[in-house]
Design a protein around this motif. Structure first.
Motif, PDB file in Angstrom:
ATOM      1  N   ALA A  11       0.826  -1.209   0.000  1.00 38.18           N
ATOM      2  CA  ALA A  11       0.000   0.000   0.000  1.00 38.18           C
ATOM      3  C   ALA A  11       0.859   1.257   0.000  1.00 38.18           C
ATOM      4  CB  ALA A  11      -0.930  -0.010   1.208  1.00 38.18           C
ATOM      5  N   THR A  51      -7.140  -4.433   4.017  1.00 33.13           N
ATOM      6  CA  THR A  51      -7.503  -3.018   3.889  1.00 33.13           C
ATOM      7  C   THR A  51      -6.543  -2.199   4.749  1.00 33.13           C
ATOM      8  OG1 THR A  51      -9.838  -3.563   3.559  1.00 33.13           O
ATOM      9  CG2 THR A  51      -9.305  -1.292   4.212  1.00 33.13           C
ATOM     10  N   ASN A  53       2.719   1.709  -3.294  1.00 29.00           N
ATOM     11  CA  ASN A  53       1.802   2.188  -4.327  1.00 29.00           C
ATOM     12  C   ASN A  53       1.601   3.701  -4.222  1.00 29.00           C
ATOM     13  OD1 ASN A  53      -0.433   1.587  -6.414  1.00 29.00           O
ATOM     14  ND2 ASN A  53      -1.538   2.693  -4.818  1.00 29.00           N
ATOM     15  N   ALA A  54       1.627   4.222  -2.976  1.00 29.92           N
ATOM     16  CA  ALA A  54       1.448   5.657  -2.757  1.00 29.92           C
ATOM     17  C   ALA A  54       2.759   6.430  -2.823  1.00 29.92           C
ATOM     18  CB  ALA A  54       0.790   5.897  -1.400  1.00 29.92           C
ATOM     19  N   VAL A  99      -6.512   1.826   1.147  1.00 31.13           N
ATOM     20  CA  VAL A  99      -5.939   0.991   0.086  1.00 31.13           C
ATOM     21  C   VAL A  99      -6.311  -0.467   0.340  1.00 31.13           C
ATOM     22  CG1 VAL A  99      -3.836   0.332  -1.141  1.00 31.13           C
ATOM     23  CG2 VAL A  99      -3.985   2.593  -0.062  1.00 31.13           C
ATOM     24  N   GLN A 100      -6.858  -1.123  -0.709  1.00 34.37           N
ATOM     25  CA  GLN A 100      -7.147  -2.549  -0.627  1.00 34.37           C
ATOM     26  C   GLN A 100      -6.083  -3.312  -1.394  1.00 34.37           C
ATOM     27  OE1 GLN A 100     -11.281  -3.149  -1.900  1.00 34.37           O
ATOM     28  NE2 GLN A 100     -11.856  -3.345   0.269  1.00 34.37           N
ATOM     29  N   ASN A 143      -6.241   7.988   3.527  1.00 32.19           N
ATOM     30  CA  ASN A 143      -6.070   7.050   2.426  1.00 32.19           C
ATOM     31  C   ASN A 143      -6.600   5.675   2.815  1.00 32.19           C
ATOM     32  OD1 ASN A 143      -3.843   8.308   0.262  1.00 32.19           O
ATOM     33  ND2 ASN A 143      -3.743   9.185   2.321  1.00 32.19           N
ATOM     34  N   VAL A 160      -2.188  -4.237  -5.622  1.00 28.72           N
ATOM     35  CA  VAL A 160      -3.111  -3.266  -5.041  1.00 28.72           C
ATOM     36  C   VAL A 160      -4.400  -3.302  -5.835  1.00 28.72           C
ATOM     37  CG1 VAL A 160      -3.559  -0.809  -4.626  1.00 28.72           C
ATOM     38  CG2 VAL A 160      -1.310  -1.755  -4.150  1.00 28.72           C
ATOM     39  N   SER A 199      -7.359  -1.413  -5.049  1.00 25.92           N
ATOM     40  CA  SER A 199      -7.931  -0.066  -5.164  1.00 25.92           C
ATOM     41  C   SER A 199      -7.245   0.860  -4.159  1.00 25.92           C
ATOM     42  CB  SER A 199      -9.442  -0.077  -4.903  1.00 25.92           C
ATOM     43  OG  SER A 199      -9.723  -0.444  -3.563  1.00 25.92           O
ATOM     44  N   SER A 200      -7.321   2.160  -4.481  1.00 24.76           N
ATOM     45  CA  SER A 200      -6.716   3.172  -3.608  1.00 24.76           C
ATOM     46  C   SER A 200      -7.605   4.412  -3.632  1.00 24.76           C
ATOM     47  CB  SER A 200      -5.305   3.531  -4.074  1.00 24.76           C
ATOM     48  OG  SER A 200      -4.755   4.534  -3.240  1.00 24.76           O
TER      49      SER A 200
END
Length: 208
Positions: A157, A181, A160-161, A193-194, A191, A202, A204-205
């Motif tokens: 997560a 999650t 990804n960010a 993030v799944q 934020n 990842v 979804s975000s």
């Protein structure tokens, strides 16, 4: 007039002249120079432990009764007001910590007040350090109780960010099977993030 009488008269004249000179000397000492406004300001600043460059709004005005000076100045600790006699003696001192409050008489000297201020600041720093240690301890405890899957989810997560764990706050993770999650704050932004832990992806975000 014989010589003895002349000698006695001359001696009496010398005695009177010496006495007059002594009286003039004593009168001159008694009427010696009084302190100036600058002298009074120096006395007050020295007593408070400040140099002229360390204070603002420095005033040294003649006292209302005409005897001495009233010296006032602002410092980072508050406002000091002194009553200095014409002989350079401190007759009264007032300390006003908050300009919004009225000056109060204090039995403490400015040195005592400065020491108290230092102790108060030290207590604040100690309390802040203790709070930081507690927060750090909580974070460490969270890390030690995370499972390998949770650590993987957090890592995915944050990667990804484009963030590190030290960049975020209120970091939490919850597992639902292979799906995790991860929630955290980055600045003011929340934020969510799944993450598919099994596939290392990842899903979804969301921000906000």
């Amino acid at each position: 007039m014989d010589m003895d009488m002349v000698t006695a008269m001359n001696a009496e004249k010398l005695l009177r002249a010496g006495l007059a000179a002594s009286l003039l000397f004593l009168a001159g000492c008694k009427a010696g120079p009084e302190v100036t406004a600058e002298d009074a300001a120096e006395v007050a600043l020295d007593d408070a432990g400040f140099a002229p460059a360390d204070v603002t709004s420095l005033t040294s005005d003649a006292a209302a009764d005409g005897d001495g000076f009233t010296v006032s100045f602002h410092t980072p600790r508050g406002v000091f007001t002194y009553e200095i006699s014409s002989g350079g003696l401190i007759e009264d001192r007032k300390y006003q910590k908050d300009p919004q409050s009225a000056p109060v008489e204090s039995g403490e000297t400015p040195e005592d007040q400065a020491q108290a201020a230092k102790q108060e600041e030290a207590q604040k720093e100690t309390k802040s350090e203790n709070t930081e240690k507690k927060e750090s301890k909580k974070e460490d405890q969270k890390k030690t109780t995370r499972s390998a899957e949770e650590e993987t989810a957090i890592s995915l997560a944050l990667r990804n960010a484009g963030l590190a764990e030290s960049d975020v706050t209120d970091l939490n993770v919850s597992m639902n099977g292979d799906t995790a999650t991860v929630t955290f704050y980055y600045g003011e932004y929340f934020n969510t993030v799944q993450v598919d832990v099994a596939n290392g992806q990842v899903i979804s975000s969301l921000i906000g």
